[in-house]
Write a protein that holds these residues in place. Structure first.
Motif, PDB file in Angstrom:
ATOM      1  N   HIS A  61      36.669 -42.065   2.691  1.00 12.23           N
ATOM      2  CA  HIS A  61      37.890 -41.904   3.478  1.00 12.23           C
ATOM      3  C   HIS A  61      37.563 -41.380   4.827  1.00 12.23           C
ATOM      4  CE1 HIS A  61      41.656 -39.640   4.481  1.00 12.23           C
ATOM      5  NE2 HIS A  61      41.076 -38.415   4.896  1.00 12.23           N
ATOM      6  N   ALA A  64      36.811 -44.767   6.592  1.00  8.19           N
ATOM      7  CA  ALA A  64      38.191 -45.531   6.819  1.00  8.19           C
ATOM      8  C   ALA A  64      39.047 -45.208   7.873  1.00  8.19           C
ATOM      9  CB  ALA A  64      38.998 -45.526   5.357  1.00  8.19           C
ATOM     10  N   PRO A  86      43.323 -53.987   6.526  1.00 13.89           N
ATOM     11  CA  PRO A  86      42.743 -52.948   5.590  1.00 13.89           C
ATOM     12  C   PRO A  86      41.139 -52.861   5.797  1.00 13.89           C
ATOM     13  CG  PRO A  86      42.919 -55.354   4.656  1.00 13.89           C
ATOM     14  CD  PRO A  86      43.443 -55.330   6.171  1.00 13.89           C
ATOM     15  N   TYR A  87      40.341 -51.788   5.102  1.00 15.40           N
ATOM     16  CA  TYR A  87      39.334 -51.345   5.147  1.00 15.40           C
ATOM     17  C   TYR A  87      38.638 -52.002   3.953  1.00 15.40           C
ATOM     18  CZ  TYR A  87      35.219 -48.269   5.433  1.00 15.40           C
ATOM     19  OH  TYR A  87      33.734 -47.789   5.727  1.00 15.40           O
ATOM     20  N   MET A 110      40.275 -43.502  -4.441  1.00 10.15           N
ATOM     21  CA  MET A 110      40.596 -43.685  -3.181  1.00 10.15           C
ATOM     22  C   MET A 110      42.004 -43.962  -2.977  1.00 10.15           C
ATOM     23  SD  MET A 110      38.025 -43.857  -1.480  1.00 10.15           S
ATOM     24  CE  MET A 110      38.441 -44.525   0.069  1.00 10.15           C
ATOM     25  N   HIS A 116      45.559 -43.532   3.041  1.00  5.86           N
ATOM     26  CA  HIS A 116      45.632 -44.976   2.747  1.00  5.86           C
ATOM     27  C   HIS A 116      45.763 -44.948   1.198  1.00  5.86           C
ATOM     28  CE1 HIS A 116      41.892 -43.264   1.485  1.00  5.86           C
ATOM     29  NE2 HIS A 116      41.194 -42.921   2.648  1.00  5.86           N
ATOM     30  N   VAL A 119      45.395 -49.328  -2.330  1.00  2.68           N
ATOM     31  CA  VAL A 119      44.328 -49.658  -2.597  1.00  2.68           C
ATOM     32  C   VAL A 119      44.365 -50.962  -3.630  1.00  2.68           C
ATOM     33  CG1 VAL A 119      41.957 -49.306  -3.290  1.00  2.68           C
ATOM     34  CG2 VAL A 119      43.304 -47.599  -2.022  1.00  2.68           C
ATOM     35  N   ASP A 192      46.000 -50.827   2.440  1.00  7.59           N
ATOM     36  CA  ASP A 192      45.150 -49.878   3.313  1.00  7.59           C
ATOM     37  C   ASP A 192      43.559 -49.928   3.216  1.00  7.59           C
ATOM     38  OD1 ASP A 192      47.259 -48.255   4.470  1.00  7.59           O
ATOM     39  OD2 ASP A 192      47.524 -47.956   2.114  1.00  7.59           O
ATOM     40  N   ILE A 193      43.177 -50.132   1.879  1.00  4.47           N
ATOM     41  CA  ILE A 193      41.956 -50.575   1.397  1.00  4.47           C
ATOM     42  C   ILE A 193      41.794 -51.669   0.405  1.00  4.47           C
ATOM     43  CG2 ILE A 193      39.809 -49.543   0.196  1.00  4.47           C
ATOM     44  CD1 ILE A 193      40.459 -46.842   1.673  1.00  4.47           C
TER      45      ILE A 193
END
Length: 311
Positions: A61, A64, A86-87, A110, A116, A119, A192-193
């Motif tokens: 976190h 990111a 996105p990460y 996550m 974020h 995911v 986001d991820i």
């Protein structure tokens, strides 16, 4: 916490030291979720969530958020309009080491951070060549080796995700039929991820100067264990699947469902020695040192040591 040696790029943490880094991150996982998330013959409990996963999700976190701030600052410098990118987290490790369970738990945790919440999890199994193509190339017995993947297609998908494309489609693999599902796609819509899970995701390119899959990763994790333990887990999983997935009439492995324990032991050992062991030794294990974080499991399937790359 300690440094492995004077020249090692990693810091080493015991399980107790790592668990202390969780701080105030709350436990939001129930025992029912643990049972749903864990794979066949993979040990997972609430203590493992609390001691290993929660500190890790806190670390990711923080990474990111820092990455997002850096990206915004760079766009200001370049006078570019900000676009959501996105990460990307890469997860590597051997067959039967518990990598898929690890990815599922990480995905669940996550997605519960407020900064974020979106995911996605993409497995590289979808980028294996279809069985017909593997047969045509004469490498069906090397399924899972680097040459059995359509790396260019994987790189294309990663490039589109990392460029902020609104909709990206990835192929889908069936572990039941042991093949790509024709026409089926996983849709990735600006999360986001993104977690990318696969045995060879840290593999370097074949050609010097080529693009690595891991070039698109913001953070990479290698799930590690002693080879003899992975072999034991592989055999145990194979024997357990005789009572579940192998019994499905559509299963590629239906022929193994009626094997006795002795026959299953011999068959699993043969597959391991011909395919999984050479792949681990020659292709997967040599990429371990390229990871940002190494999680080492003991023979009980729980993480006993964490190695984190120095920044």
């Amino acid at each position: 916490m300690g440094i492995i040696d004077n020249v090692s790029p990693f810091l080493s943490f015991t399980r107790k030291e790592w668990a202390a880094l969780r701080e105030s991150y709350p436990m939001e996982v129930t025992q029912e979720e643990v049972e749903r998330l864990k794979g066949v013959n993979v040990a997972l409990n609430l203590d493992e969530i609390a001691d290993i996963y929660l500190p890790l999700t806190r670390l990711l976190h923080l990474h990111a958020i820092a990455s997002q701030e850096l990206y915004r600052s760079r766009n200001v410098f370049l006078k570019k309009q900000e676009k959501k990118v996105p990460y990307i987290i890469g997860i590597a490790g051997s067959v039967a080491v518990g990598k898929s369970t690890f990815a599922r738990v990480l995905h669940t945790l996550m997605s519960r951070w407020d900064r974020h919440p979106r995911v996605d999890l993409v497995t590289t199994d979808g980028f294996l060549y279809p069985n017909a193509e593997l047969e045509k190339r004469g490498i069906m017995n090397k399924k899972g080796f680097p040459e059995s993947y359509n790396v260019q297609e994987l790189l294309r998908v990663l490039a589109e995700i990392k460029s902020g494309k609104s909709v990206v489609e990835a192929p889908v693999y069936s572990h039941l039929t042991y093949d790509i599902i024709p026409g089926e796609k996983q849709v990735v819509e600006q999360p986001d991820i993104v977690i990318i899970e696969g045995i060879n995701v840290l593999q370097p390119p074949k050609q010097q100067g080529g693009v690595y899959v891991s070039d698109y990763f913001d953070f990479s994790i290698y799930v590690d264990a002693a080879e003899e333990d992975i072999f034991t887990w592989y055999v145990e999983r194979f024997k357990s699947l005789r009572q579940t997935a192998f019994r499905n009439p559509e299963s590629y492995f239906r022929k193994y469902a009626e094997l006795t324990d002795e026959e299953a032991d011999a068959t699993a050992k043969d597959i391991w020695q011909r395919i999984n062991q050479p792949n681990l030794r020659n292709n997967i294990l040599p990429t371990r040192q390229r990871a940002d974080l190494i999680l080492r499991k003991g023979d009980h399937h729980f993480v006993s040591e964490i190695l984190m790359r120095k920044i």
